[in-house]
Design a protein around this motif. Sequence first.
Motif, PDB file in Angstrom:
ATOM      1  N   ASP A  65       1.721  -1.805   3.091  1.00 21.31           N
ATOM      2  CA  ASP A  65       0.589  -2.362   3.819  1.00 21.31           C
ATOM      3  C   ASP A  65      -0.495  -2.705   2.802  1.00 21.31           C
ATOM      4  OD1 ASP A  65      -1.465  -3.058   5.510  1.00 21.31           O
ATOM      5  OD2 ASP A  65      -1.722  -1.048   6.350  1.00 21.31           O
ATOM      6  N   HIS A  86       2.763  -5.972   4.886  1.00 21.04           N
ATOM      7  CA  HIS A  86       1.951  -6.097   6.088  1.00 21.04           C
ATOM      8  C   HIS A  86       0.502  -6.157   5.628  1.00 21.04           C
ATOM      9  CE1 HIS A  86       5.521  -4.825   8.280  1.00 21.04           C
ATOM     10  NE2 HIS A  86       5.620  -3.832   7.410  1.00 21.04           N
ATOM     11  N   GLY A  87      -0.357  -6.666   6.445  1.00 22.51           N
ATOM     12  CA  GLY A  87      -1.779  -6.684   6.134  1.00 22.51           C
ATOM     13  C   GLY A  87      -2.180  -7.712   5.093  1.00 22.51           C
TER      14      GLY A  87
END
Length: 100
Positions: A65, A86-87
Amino acid sequence: MALPDPGGLTGLQVLDARFGPEALLRCPRLETLALSNCVLPAGLHALRELPELTRLSFFNGGEYDLAPLAPLDRMRIEVGANVRVHGAEAVPPERITYLP
């Protein structure tokens, strides 16, 4: 993950490991970090405490992330083809390079 006395360590590559990035806080001079297929149960939050870290690379698998790194204007991130992130939408696109 236990590190010996890191002294003036400025670069590190970690391969196929499960560890908490807080272990790296003993390396305050770390400028570059490459993670290859690592599992970081606590995420990347602790890396924000490394004042010299400017380049972070992910290779050969793993899932990360990136959102905790968004406030770090100094940070450049490289993401290998087999890595899931992610992110990334929280990080300015000019700071992320996706590798073939």
